[in-house]
Write a protein that holds these residues in place. Structure first.
Motif, PDB file in Angstrom:
ATOM      1  N   UNK A 440       2.546  -0.176   5.984  1.00 56.01           N
ATOM      2  CA  UNK A 440       2.419  -1.480   5.325  1.00 56.01           C
ATOM      3  C   UNK A 440       3.372  -1.541   4.146  1.00 56.01           C
ATOM      4  N   UNK A 441       3.804  -2.758   3.849  1.00 51.06           N
ATOM      5  CA  UNK A 441       4.652  -2.949   2.674  1.00 51.06           C
ATOM      6  C   UNK A 441       3.839  -2.834   1.382  1.00 51.06           C
ATOM      7  N   UNK A 442       2.575  -3.255   1.458  1.00 51.40           N
ATOM      8  CA  UNK A 442       1.698  -3.210   0.282  1.00 51.40           C
ATOM      9  C   UNK A 442       0.309  -2.757   0.718  1.00 51.40           C
ATOM     10  N   UNK A 443      -0.360  -2.028  -0.182  1.00 50.11           N
ATOM     11  CA  UNK A 443      -1.749  -1.614   0.035  1.00 50.11           C
ATOM     12  C   UNK A 443      -2.564  -2.082  -1.167  1.00 50.11           C
ATOM     13  N   UNK A 444      -3.706  -2.716  -0.880  1.00 49.36           N
ATOM     14  CA  UNK A 444      -4.610  -3.185  -1.930  1.00 49.36           C
ATOM     15  C   UNK A 444      -5.973  -2.548  -1.698  1.00 49.36           C
ATOM     16  N   UNK A 445      -6.508  -1.904  -2.725  1.00 46.07           N
ATOM     17  CA  UNK A 445      -7.764  -1.187  -2.599  1.00 46.07           C
ATOM     18  C   UNK A 445      -8.905  -1.988  -3.214  1.00 46.07           C
ATOM     19  N   UNK A 446      -9.920  -2.258  -2.397  1.00 40.05           N
ATOM     20  CA  UNK A 446     -11.114  -2.965  -2.857  1.00 40.05           C
ATOM     21  C   UNK A 446     -12.370  -2.291  -2.358  1.00 40.05           C
ATOM     22  N   UNK A 447     -12.397  -0.979  -2.397  1.00 42.22           N
ATOM     23  CA  UNK A 447     -13.499  -0.211  -1.820  1.00 42.22           C
ATOM     24  C   UNK A 447     -14.638   0.027  -2.807  1.00 42.22           C
ATOM     25  N   UNK A 448     -14.534  -0.481  -4.023  1.00 45.68           N
ATOM     26  CA  UNK A 448     -15.541  -0.235  -5.040  1.00 45.68           C
ATOM     27  C   UNK A 448     -15.114   0.880  -5.968  1.00 45.68           C
ATOM     28  N   UNK A 449     -15.703   0.903  -7.157  1.00 46.09           N
ATOM     29  CA  UNK A 449     -15.224   1.812  -8.206  1.00 46.09           C
ATOM     30  C   UNK A 449     -15.288   3.277  -7.789  1.00 46.09           C
ATOM     31  N   UNK A 450     -16.299   3.669  -7.069  1.00 45.63           N
ATOM     32  CA  UNK A 450     -16.414   5.073  -6.679  1.00 45.63           C
ATOM     33  C   UNK A 450     -15.487   5.388  -5.520  1.00 45.63           C
ATOM     34  N   UNK A 451     -15.526   4.580  -4.476  1.00 44.26           N
ATOM     35  CA  UNK A 451     -14.742   4.886  -3.284  1.00 44.26           C
ATOM     36  C   UNK A 451     -13.245   4.655  -3.485  1.00 44.26           C
ATOM     37  N   UNK A 452     -12.857   3.694  -4.308  1.00 48.11           N
ATOM     38  CA  UNK A 452     -11.437   3.521  -4.611  1.00 48.11           C
ATOM     39  C   UNK A 452     -10.894   4.736  -5.363  1.00 48.11           C
ATOM     40  N   UNK A 453     -11.653   5.216  -6.343  1.00 46.45           N
ATOM     41  CA  UNK A 453     -11.214   6.421  -7.063  1.00 46.45           C
ATOM     42  C   UNK A 453     -11.155   7.614  -6.111  1.00 46.45           C
ATOM     43  N   UNK A 454     -12.146   7.746  -5.253  1.00 40.76           N
ATOM     44  CA  UNK A 454     -12.151   8.839  -4.274  1.00 40.76           C
ATOM     45  C   UNK A 454     -10.901   8.785  -3.397  1.00 40.76           C
ATOM     46  N   UNK A 455     -10.529   7.599  -2.965  1.00 38.31           N
ATOM     47  CA  UNK A 455      -9.370   7.458  -2.079  1.00 38.31           C
ATOM     48  C   UNK A 455      -8.073   7.832  -2.792  1.00 38.31           C
ATOM     49  N   UNK A 456      -7.916   7.408  -4.027  1.00 33.81           N
ATOM     50  CA  UNK A 456      -6.725   7.788  -4.786  1.00 33.81           C
ATOM     51  C   UNK A 456      -6.659   9.303  -4.979  1.00 33.81           C
ATOM     52  N   UNK A 457      -7.801   9.901  -5.284  1.00 31.64           N
ATOM     53  CA  UNK A 457      -7.824  11.346  -5.519  1.00 31.64           C
ATOM     54  C   UNK A 457      -7.587  12.132  -4.235  1.00 31.64           C
ATOM     55  N   UNK A 458      -8.008  11.587  -3.104  1.00 37.15           N
ATOM     56  CA  UNK A 458      -7.797  12.256  -1.822  1.00 37.15           C
ATOM     57  C   UNK A 458      -6.392  12.038  -1.263  1.00 37.15           C
ATOM     58  N   UNK A 459      -5.560  11.268  -1.981  1.00 39.44           N
ATOM     59  CA  UNK A 459      -4.208  10.950  -1.498  1.00 39.44           C
ATOM     60  C   UNK A 459      -3.148  11.682  -2.312  1.00 39.44           C
ATOM     61  N   UNK A 460      -3.429  12.910  -2.657  1.00 32.76           N
ATOM     62  CA  UNK A 460      -2.479  13.699  -3.452  1.00 32.76           C
ATOM     63  C   UNK A 460      -1.172  13.894  -2.692  1.00 32.76           C
ATOM     64  N   UNK A 461      -0.089  14.012  -3.447  1.00 31.64           N
ATOM     65  CA  UNK A 461       1.241  14.251  -2.895  1.00 31.64           C
ATOM     66  C   UNK A 461       1.907  15.371  -3.699  1.00 31.64           C
ATOM     67  N   UNK A 462       3.021  15.902  -3.208  1.00 32.56           N
ATOM     68  CA  UNK A 462       3.737  16.901  -4.032  1.00 32.56           C
ATOM     69  C   UNK A 462       4.130  16.348  -5.388  1.00 32.56           C
TER      70      UNK A 462
END
Length: 712
Positions: A440-462
Motif C-alpha cells: 500500500x502507498x499509505x497505512x492508517x492504524x485505527x486498532x485502538x490504543x493498546x493494539x495500535x501500540x502493539x502493532x508498531x512494537x511488533x513491526x521492528x526493523x533493522x
C-alpha cells in the motif's frame, strides 16, 4: 474443545431445593420456577463446563452436612431447616461457604439476567423489581442492517492506495474519507461483521458488568491473551474475560457497536493542560500540538455526518461552535426532575447530554424508543450511531473499499530502507495459520490504543529495532483510560423508570477550575442500570444488604424503583510508566506476540476522583436522596484503560516526547498515520469518542489530500 455430557446433576433434588432456598417464591416465581436451573444447565454447558465437578462436589457436600445434622438429604428438609442450614454454612469457616457464595452469585445471574440465557423466564424478575427493557406499549421496528458483500481472503488485491487497520470509530471514518476521495482502500477488521440482531441484549456478557464470560463483541476467550504486569512487575497471562485484559470490542464498528454514545467535545483547556496547570511530578502532562479551534471543523463534521442529538445552548463546557446539533436532545428519564431540584439548590449549571443516538429520524434510521438496555449492547432498532451503520456502508458503496473480516495484521512490512510498504495479514484457514502480504502507498492504524501500540512494537526493523516510531521509547507509554467516580442514591419516591438511554442531565461545572486539582470530570445521571448490575454492585458495596433469600428479593424490590446513579469520567494525568509493551514469550492463536500492560494511574487521579465522588454525593443529597453510597472505580494493580483507553502514541511537536506529529503521522514515516485514541495527549474529563471521530476526520482528510496531490 467440546463440552462433556452434563448428566443429571441439574435435576438433582438437592440442587433444585438449594436454588429455591436462595430464591424462594413469594407473589413472584421462585428460582426454579423462573428457570434458574435451566440457566445453570446452559452456562455449565458453555463457559463453565470445566467447573461442573465443583458443582457436583458442592451439592454432595451439602447433602452430607444435612445428613450429619438432620439425618436426611438437603432436599428432604423443610423450608425453614434448609434456610437455617445454608445460613449456618455461609457463616462458617469450611469449604461450604465459598461454594455457596459462588452458587448464590450464579443463581442471581440467572434470575436477574436476561431471559435469553435461560433464567428469568418471561422476565419475571424484571417485573418483580419494576425494570422494563422497553417502555410500555413500545415494540422494536423490524429492521436488519445485514452484512454487505465482504471481500474474501482469496479476492484481496496485491496493492491498495491505502490500508486501514481496524474498522472501529477512527478506522471506519478513515476508510470512508479515503474511499470517497477516490482512493482504493482495504479496511482490515480482526473481528466479524455482526448484524443488527447478532448483539442481543445479553446481560451476562455485557462488558458493562464484566462477569468473566466471553465478551459479546469478542475476541474469543481462547487464543487471545494479554499479559497483565502487577505493580511488582510480575506478569500474569489473562484472557479477554479478565478485567486486567482491558476492554477492546473486536467487530466491524468496534466499540461504537456497544458504547453509550455520549458525544462530548473536549474543552479548550483540555488541549493545553500543561500550560493551564503545570506538570505534576511523575506525570507526562503536556499540551496538544493542536488547539480546540484546529479541531472544531472536524467536531462539526462528525456531529452532522454521523448525527448527534443535543442542546448547544446548555452548559457543555466547550469552545465556540459554528452551529448547533442536527437533532434535539433525547428525552429525559425519571431521575431528571429530582436532580434538577438538587442542581438548583447548589447553583449547578446543567445541560442535556449530547448523544450519538437519533432523537428523531436521521441518516435513514429511526428515532430512539427509550429502551432500558443501551450501553453495553447493540441497538435492535439501529437508532444508536456506529461506524458500521454510517460511514463504512458509505465507503463500501463507492466500490473502492474492500472490507475483510476475521483477519489480523501481524506487522507492517517495510523495504530495505525501513519505509513502510504495506501490511502482513494473518488468519486461520485450512486447519492452520495463513499469511499474505499486501502492499500500500499509505497505512492508517485505527486498532485502538493498546493494539495500535502493539502493532508498531511488533513491526521492528533493522533501522528501528525497538519498533516503528519508537526511536525515543515513546510507543506504548502514557496509557490512559478513565477512572470513574460518582455515587448510587436511594430516594423515598420512585425515580427509576427504566427509560433509556439514561444520561439526560449533566453538569460540566467540575471539569476544570477545581482548587488544587488538575482537571476534573463531567457528572451526569447514568445509564439505566441493569438489574444484575444493581444486585452485583450494591451487594458488594453494602455488607448489610442481604445477598440471598426472601430478604434479598425484598431489598431489590424496594431499591430498584428508587435508585438513581450519578457518575463521571475523571481526566487522568498521563503517566509514562503506564504502558503497553509486547511479550515475545506469549503468543496469540496466530503466533503474534501479545500486549503486556504495566504501570498504574498517577496518585493525583485518586485525589481528583474522590473530589468528583464527593460532588456527586453532594448533588444527590441536595436532590433529596435518603441514602447515598459514594463510589470510585479505579485500578488497584495495573494501568487504566478498561474505559476509554487512549494515549499510547500521542501526537506532539517533538519526536523525543511523542509518536506522531500534529497530523497523526508517525515520526520518520511519511506514509504511516494513526486514527484512533492512541493519539490523545490527554483524555479529557468526558467520554472521548467524539474526539476520536474528529481526529480521524482531520487525519484522513489530510492523507486524502496528500494522496490526491501525489497522483494528480
Amino acid at each position: 474443545m467440546e463440552a462433556p455430557d452434563m448428566g443429571n446433576v441439574f435435576e438433582a433434588p438437592s440442587l433444585l431445593a438449594l436454588i429455591d432456598t436462595i430464591l424462594p417464591a413469594d407473589e413472584f416465581p421462585s428460582g426454579t420456577q423462573a428457570g434458574v436451573g435451566d440457566f445453570l444447565r446452559g452456562v455449565f454447558g458453555r463457559e463453565l463446563w470445566e467447573r461442573r465437578p465443583e458443582l457436583e462436589r458442592g451439592v454432595a457436600a451439602l447433602d452430607a452436612e444435612a445428613r450429619a445434622r438432620h439425618g436426611q438429604d438437603f432436599a428432604a428438609l423443610d423450608v425453614d431447616a434448609q434456610h437455617t442450614l445454608v445460613a449456618a454454612l455461609l457463616s462458617g469457616d469450611g469449604n461450604a461457604a465459598p461454594f455457596l457464595r459462588w452458587l448464590i452469585g450464579l443463581c442471581m445471574q440467572g434470575f436477574y439476567g436476561d431471559p435469553g440465557n435461560g433464567g428469568n423466564r418471561d422476565g419475571a424478575a424484571w417485573r418483580m423489581i419494576g425494570y422494563r427493557p422497553l417502555p410500555d406499549g413500545v415494540s422494536w421496528p423490524e429492521v436488519e442492517h445485514a452484512a454487505p458483500a465482504l471481500t474474501a481472503w482469496d479476492d484481496l488485491q496485491a496493492h491498495y492506495d491505502a490500508v486501514v487497520v481496524g474498522a472501529g470509530a477512527g478506522g471506519g471514518v478513515a476508510a470512508c474519507v479515503l474511499a470517497e476521495a477516490g482512493h482504493r482502500v482495504l479496511l482490515v477488521e480482526r473481528g466479524a461483521w455482526l448484524g443488527t440482531h447478532d448483539l442481543r441484549g445479553d446481560h451476562l456478557r455485557s462488558a458493562r458488568l464484566g462477569l468473566g464470560y466471553e465478551p459479546a463483541t469478542g475476541p474469543p476467550l481462547h487464543g487471545n491473551p494479554r499479559v497483565a504486569a502487577g505493580v511488582d512487575g510480575t506478569g500474569t497471562v489473562v484472557p479477554p474475560s479478565d478485567p486486567r485484559w482491558l476492554n477492546n470490542a473486536m467487530t466491524v464498528g468496534g466499540g461504537t457497536r456497544v458504547y453509550g454514545a455520549q458525544a462530548w467535545r473536549f474543552s479548550p483547556e483540555d488541549f493545553c493542560m500543561a500550560s493551564t496547570y503545570g506538570v505534576p511530578q511523575g506525570s507526562a502532562l503536556a499540551d496538544w500540538p493542536i488547539t480546540y479551534e484546529d479541531l472544531e471543523p472536524d467536531y462539526d463534521r462528525a456531529e452532522w455526518e454521523l448525527g448527534v442529538s443535543g442542546d448547544p445552548t446548555g452548559n457543555v463546557c466547550a469552545g465556540p461552535r459554528r452551529r448547533g446539533y442536527p437533532m434535539p436532545p433525547v428525552g429525559p428519564n425519571g431521575t431528571v426532575s429530582v436532580l434538577q431540584k438538587g442542581a438548583r439548590a447548589l447553583s449547578l449549571n446543567t445541560s442535556p447530554v449530547p448523544l450519538l443516538i437519533n432523537s428523531v429520524p436521521y441518516g435513514g434510521r429511526g428515532a430512539c424508543v427509550g429502551c432500558g438496555s443501551c450501553v453495553g449492547f447493540g441497538c435492535p432498532g439501529e437508532f444508536k450511531t456506529d461506524t458500521r451503520n454510517t460511514v463504512i456502508p458509505r465507503a463500501l458503496a463507492t466500490g473502492r473499499c474492500d472490507l475483510v473480516t476475521g483477519v489480523q495484521v501481524g506487522r507492517m512490512t517495510t523495504d530495505s530502507d525501513g519505509r513502510v510498504t504495506g501490511v502482513s495479514l494473518v488468519t486461520s484457514g485450512g486447519g492452520g495459520t495463513v499469511r499474505r502480504e499486501v502492499t500500500a502507498d499509505h497505512v492508517l492504524l485505527g486498532a485502538g490504543a493498546i493494539e495500535t501500540a502493539r502493532l508498531l512494537l511488533n513491526s521492528a526493523t533493522p533501522q528501528e529495532p525497538a519498533g516503528l516510531g519508537n526511536a525515543h521509547d515513546q510507543v506504548g507509554r502514557n496509557l490512559q483510560g478513565h477512572v470513574y467516580a460518582g455515587a448510587f442514591a436511594v430516594f423515598d419516591e420512585p425515580v427509576q423508570d427504566s427509560r433509556g438511554p439514561g444520561p439526560s442531565l449533566a453538569t460540566n461545572d467540575y471539569r476544570h477550575g477545581n482548587p488544587g486539582l488538575v482537571g476534573g470530570a463531567m457528572l451526569a445521571n447514568d445509564f439505566v442500570p441493569m438489574p444484575l448490575y444493581v444486585y452485583t454492585m450494591l451487594t458488594a458495596l453494602n455488607p448489610d444488604l442481604p445477598t440471598w433469600g426472601a430478604a434479598s428479593r425484598r431489598a431489590m424490590r424496594d431499591l430498584y424503583p428508587h435508585l438513581a446513579l450519578v457518575f463521571g469520567p475523571v481526566q487522568e494525568l498521563p503517566n509514562p510508566e503506564a504502558r503497553v509493551t509486547v511479550d515475545p514469550e506469549v503468543l496469540d492463536a496466530l503466533s503474534v506476540p501479545v500486549a503486556r500492560l504495566s504501570g498504574t494511574i498517577h496518585p493525583a487521579d485518586r485525589v481528583t476522583a474522590q473530589f468528583i465522588s464527593d460532588r456527586a454525593v453532594e448533588w444527590l443529597r441536595a436532590s433529596g436522596a435518603r441514602e447515598v453510597i459514594p463510589l470510585v472505580f479505579a485500578p488497584t494493580d495495573g494501568p487504566s484503560g478498561g474505559q476509554h483507553q487512549a494515549g499510547t502514541c500521542r501526537m506532539g511537536d517533538d519526536p523525543r516526547t511523542s509518536v506522531t506529529d500534529a497530523w497523526g503521522q508517525v515520526w520518520g514515516h511519511d506514509n504511516l498515520h494513526l486514527v484512533d485514541g492512541s493519539l490523545h495527549v490527554t483524555n479529557g474529563g468526558v467520554n472521548p469518542v467524539l474526539t476520536i471521530l474528529a481526529l480521524a476526520y482531520r487525519v484522513s482528510r489530510h492523507v486524502a489530500a496528500r494522496m490526491t496531490t501525489a497522483t494528480g
